[in-house]
Design a protein around this motif. Structure first.
Motif, PDB file in Angstrom:
ATOM      1  N   VAL A 127      47.082 -23.034  -4.803  1.00 37.74           N
ATOM      2  CA  VAL A 127      46.437 -22.663  -3.535  1.00 37.74           C
ATOM      3  C   VAL A 127      44.940 -22.249  -3.558  1.00 37.74           C
ATOM      4  N   GLU A 128      44.673 -21.560  -4.710  1.00 40.67           N
ATOM      5  CA  GLU A 128      43.156 -21.199  -4.924  1.00 40.67           C
ATOM      6  C   GLU A 128      42.304 -22.751  -5.152  1.00 40.67           C
ATOM      7  N   GLN A 129      42.955 -23.492  -5.994  1.00 43.16           N
ATOM      8  CA  GLN A 129      42.377 -24.862  -6.200  1.00 43.16           C
ATOM      9  C   GLN A 129      42.151 -25.628  -4.869  1.00 43.16           C
ATOM     10  N   ARG A 130      43.171 -25.551  -4.074  1.00 42.07           N
ATOM     11  CA  ARG A 130      42.914 -26.149  -2.707  1.00 42.07           C
ATOM     12  C   ARG A 130      41.953 -25.440  -2.220  1.00 42.07           C
ATOM     13  N   GLU A 131      41.829 -24.217  -1.924  1.00 41.29           N
ATOM     14  CA  GLU A 131      40.750 -23.630  -1.039  1.00 41.29           C
ATOM     15  C   GLU A 131      39.411 -23.880  -1.630  1.00 41.29           C
ATOM     16  N   ALA A 132      39.313 -24.056  -2.986  1.00 37.34           N
ATOM     17  CA  ALA A 132      38.005 -24.391  -3.742  1.00 37.34           C
ATOM     18  C   ALA A 132      37.583 -25.762  -3.296  1.00 37.34           C
ATOM     19  N   ILE A 133      38.485 -26.743  -3.331  1.00 42.89           N
ATOM     20  CA  ILE A 133      38.240 -28.082  -3.046  1.00 42.89           C
ATOM     21  C   ILE A 133      37.709 -28.277  -1.629  1.00 42.89           C
ATOM     22  N   ASN A 134      38.418 -27.295  -0.569  1.00 41.84           N
ATOM     23  CA  ASN A 134      37.851 -27.297   0.814  1.00 41.84           C
ATOM     24  C   ASN A 134      36.446 -26.778   1.021  1.00 41.84           C
TER      25      ASN A 134
END
Length: 162
Positions: A127-134
């Motif tokens: 989830v944190e990686q997805r947020e960082a990508i965004n």
């Protein structure tokens, strides 16, 4: 007899731990470069990113230790970066975060059928990686609105978006 993590779980977690320390060093170098280039807000932004990566590393280490496994603290091969400008740092950050997302996804796929507990633990990281990508996607989109060779526009970008 105590429960032990299986070897594939330990390997995946140690690999991700290494990635988190690599990301910490990258962001620490980015913060230093930005501070030296007088991008104060960007330096603060990347300092926070570096601290966040250390928190991720600590979480993985705590998980391993809680299951009686000593984490491998591997050497980080690249600890210095030769950045040319702020936009390059943002692009490299996006690339690194995207690779981390792929790595966490691959680890999760591997562990799903073997170790659902560790799979569940990795959910937070995915989830944190997805947020960082965004977040970096938004920064890259904003960079497309300016002339990156114009230092004034880059400074305006930094002040507005970071």
């Amino acid at each position: 007899m105590r429960f032990k993590l299986n070897d594939s779980s330990v390997k995946e977690l140690n690999d991700r731990l290494e990635n988190e320390y690599e990301a910490h060093y990258f962001y620490r170098c980015a913060a230093n470069w930005c501070a030296e280039a007088n991008y104060k807000k960007a330096s603060e932004f990347f300092s926070k990113e570096a601290e966040s990566e250390l928190e991720h590393a600590k979480g993985i280490q705590d998980y391993l230790v809680d299951f009686g496994v000593l984490p491998e603290l591997r050497s980080i091969t690249k600890t210095n970066y030769d950045f040319s400008d702020l936009s390059e740092i943002i692009q490299l950050s996006y690339d690194m975060e995207l690779q981390l997302m792929y790595d966490y996804n691959d680890s999760s796929k591997l562990l799903f059928s073997d170790d659902i507990t560790t799979f569940d633990f990795l959910t937070t990281y995915r989830v944190e990686q997805r947020e960082a990508i965004n977040e970096y996607n938004d920064l890259l989109d904003a960079l497309e609105l300016i002339d990156k060779s114009d230092k004034f526009q880059l400074l305006y970008f930094e002040q507005t978006y970071m």
